[in-house]
Design an enzyme around this catalytic site. Structure first.
Site, PDB file in Angstrom:
ATOM      1  N   ASP A 198     -11.131  -6.110   6.440  1.00 14.92           N
ATOM      2  CA  ASP A 198     -11.668  -6.854   5.304  1.00 14.92           C
ATOM      3  C   ASP A 198     -10.792  -6.633   4.079  1.00 14.92           C
ATOM      4  O   ASP A 198     -10.620  -5.500   3.618  1.00 14.92           O
ATOM      5  CB  ASP A 198     -13.099  -6.370   5.032  1.00 14.92           C
ATOM      6  CG  ASP A 198     -13.909  -7.353   4.206  1.00 14.92           C
ATOM      7  OD1 ASP A 198     -13.318  -7.984   3.304  1.00 14.92           O
ATOM      8  OD2 ASP A 198     -15.118  -7.476   4.452  1.00 14.92           O
ATOM      9  N   HIS A 199     -10.248  -7.710   3.525  1.00 13.28           N
ATOM     10  CA  HIS A 199      -9.426  -7.636   2.324  1.00 13.28           C
ATOM     11  C   HIS A 199     -10.256  -7.757   1.045  1.00 13.28           C
ATOM     12  O   HIS A 199      -9.694  -7.657  -0.046  1.00 13.28           O
ATOM     13  CB  HIS A 199      -8.382  -8.750   2.335  1.00 13.28           C
ATOM     14  CG  HIS A 199      -7.174  -8.423   3.161  1.00 13.28           C
ATOM     15  ND1 HIS A 199      -6.066  -9.244   3.212  1.00 13.28           N
ATOM     16  CD2 HIS A 199      -6.886  -7.363   3.954  1.00 13.28           C
ATOM     17  CE1 HIS A 199      -5.153  -8.721   4.003  1.00 13.28           C
ATOM     18  NE2 HIS A 199      -5.628  -7.578   4.482  1.00 13.28           N
ATOM     19  N   SER A 200     -11.533  -8.014   1.147  1.00 10.91           N
ATOM     20  CA  SER A 200     -12.348  -8.176  -0.054  1.00 10.91           C
ATOM     21  C   SER A 200     -12.447  -6.860  -0.811  1.00 10.91           C
ATOM     22  O   SER A 200     -12.302  -5.776  -0.246  1.00 10.91           O
ATOM     23  CB  SER A 200     -13.745  -8.678   0.306  1.00 10.91           C
ATOM     24  OG  SER A 200     -14.451  -7.708   1.036  1.00 10.91           O
ATOM     25  N   LYS A 201     -12.729  -6.981  -2.115  1.00 12.25           N
ATOM     26  CA  LYS A 201     -12.803  -5.815  -2.984  1.00 12.25           C
ATOM     27  C   LYS A 201     -14.069  -5.930  -3.825  1.00 12.25           C
ATOM     28  O   LYS A 201     -14.183  -6.823  -4.661  1.00 12.25           O
ATOM     29  CB  LYS A 201     -11.557  -5.732  -3.866  1.00 12.25           C
ATOM     30  CG  LYS A 201     -10.261  -5.565  -3.069  1.00 12.25           C
ATOM     31  CD  LYS A 201      -9.104  -6.261  -3.741  1.00 12.25           C
ATOM     32  CE  LYS A 201      -7.856  -6.191  -2.877  1.00 12.25           C
ATOM     33  NZ  LYS A 201      -7.921  -7.046  -1.695  1.00 12.25           N
TER      34      LYS A 201
END
Length: 360
Positions: A297-300
């Site tokens: 997951d690249h979300s922050k």
């Protein structure tokens, strides 16, 4: 003049007239929304569990002010009647003379080449007219496409990993402060047209010209009020701040322990020595699935560790030593359904060792 593509035509027919706001999956204007693009099983071996139903890397979950919890998106992320395509549709109309926009991404679309590494680690869209507009903060590389393209599209490189997109509608008066926040972040602007607001919003014009904060303080926070009256707190740090966004500032400013989701590669350990602790989310699970590790997951984003604070932030930076040296920010709020929905995703964190808090 050439006829618009069928995709663009479908989008234009669906967008409500005379709106320049976030548009929800319902096809109607909304004060804010979050899209959470789900990951998929990738050929590089970074597979999510088999029980996850992730067929193509284009499925997404959706949330807005009227949602009680995450709901399935309308079709795929590139669905012309979905929130993302509808919201960004004005960027791809033939007549853009009545709008102002600024597109930024530290990994810009191929048309504009690569960043020099000095810009902020941030991705987003500012789109407005003289009355209102929106700020879309996201984590998607090479997105959105340059406005010289005929229509909205989703990049093929952004199918493998999870991604978040957080859109908030603001009156035009709030873009003075949004421009100031971006001057700390120092985003890589790859497409812009600010002619209609250049006399009213010099802060955004300066950002579009590549100007940034040149002296201390190297951080700034400000409250932003959405069109419907919701309060958001924006945090922005320059590269000279040289500290972790979360443990070095945001946790203390919000007065809360934080659990942070980010792409966990070459990460720092949990921050456990201060008054407020910052721990890393290592497993994510949506109600009813899917469930996967944060390495997919690249979300922050970050949520308060307890339900008494209800803080939730969508942000730009990973918790890594590289994040010390890049500009970036976070858009935070205490909206209850937004907090509850993100908090429900936290399946496992990397905790601080005991004792949980230092003795007073």
């Amino acid at each position: 003049m050439a006829a618009p593509s069928s995709l663009l035509l479908a989008i234009l027919l669906w967008v409500p007239a005379e709106t320049l706001t976030c548009i929800g999956d319902s096809g109607k204007p909304v004060d804010w929304f979050v899209i959470y693009k789900l990951p998929k099983k990738c050929d590089d071996g970074s597979a999510v569990p088999d029980r996850s139903v992730l067929p193509n890397g284009l499925s997404y979950k959706y949330l807005d002010a009227k949602s009680k919890d995450w709901q399935d998106g309308v079709g795929t992320i590139r669905e012309p009647k979905g929130a993302l395509a509808l919201t960004l549709a004005p960027l791809y109309q033939n007549n853009k003379s009545q709008i102002a926009f600024l597109l930024y991404n530290d990994q810009p679309p191929p048309l504009t080449g690569k960043t020099n590494g000095q810009s902020g680690h941030s991705k987003g869209v500012v789109l407005l007219d003289l009355d209102e507009g929106f700020w879309l903060v996201h984590s998607v590389p090479k997105f959105p496409p340059h406005t010289s393209n005929p229509a909205f599209s989703w990049p093929s490189n952004a199918q493998c990993y999870g991604q978040t997109l957080f859109c908030v509608t603001f009156p035009s008066s709030q873009f003075h402060d949004i421009g100031k926040q971006l001057s700390y972040i120092y985003p890589l602007v790859y497409d812009k047209d600010l002619k209609i607001i250049e006399d009213n919003l010099p802060e955004l014009v300066a950002v579009a010209k590549g100007q940034r904060v040149q002296r201390e303080p190297w951080k700034r926070s400000v409250n932003l009020i959405s069109k419907a009256g919701a309060t958001f707190q924006s945090f922005a740090k320059a590269s000279n701040f040289k500290d972790d966004l979360y443990s070095g500032w945001v946790a203390e400013a919000l007065g809360s322990d934080l659990q942070v989701q980010f792409w966990r590669r070459k990460t720092m350990p949990p921050s456990c020595s201060g008054q407020y602790h910052v721990s890393d989310v290592i497993n994510i699970e949506f109600p009813g699935g899917p469930s996967y590790r944060s390495t997919k997951d690249h979300s922050k984003w970050a949520v308060a560790s307890t339900s008494t604070k209800t803080w939730v932030c969508v942000s730009d930076l990973n918790r890594s030593y590289g994040g010390y040296l890049r500009g970036g920010g976070a858009l935070c709020t205490q909206i209850r359904n937004l907090f509850n929905s993100f908090k429900s995703l936290v399946k496992m964190v990397q905790p601080c060792p005991h004792p949980v808090h230092p003795s007073s």
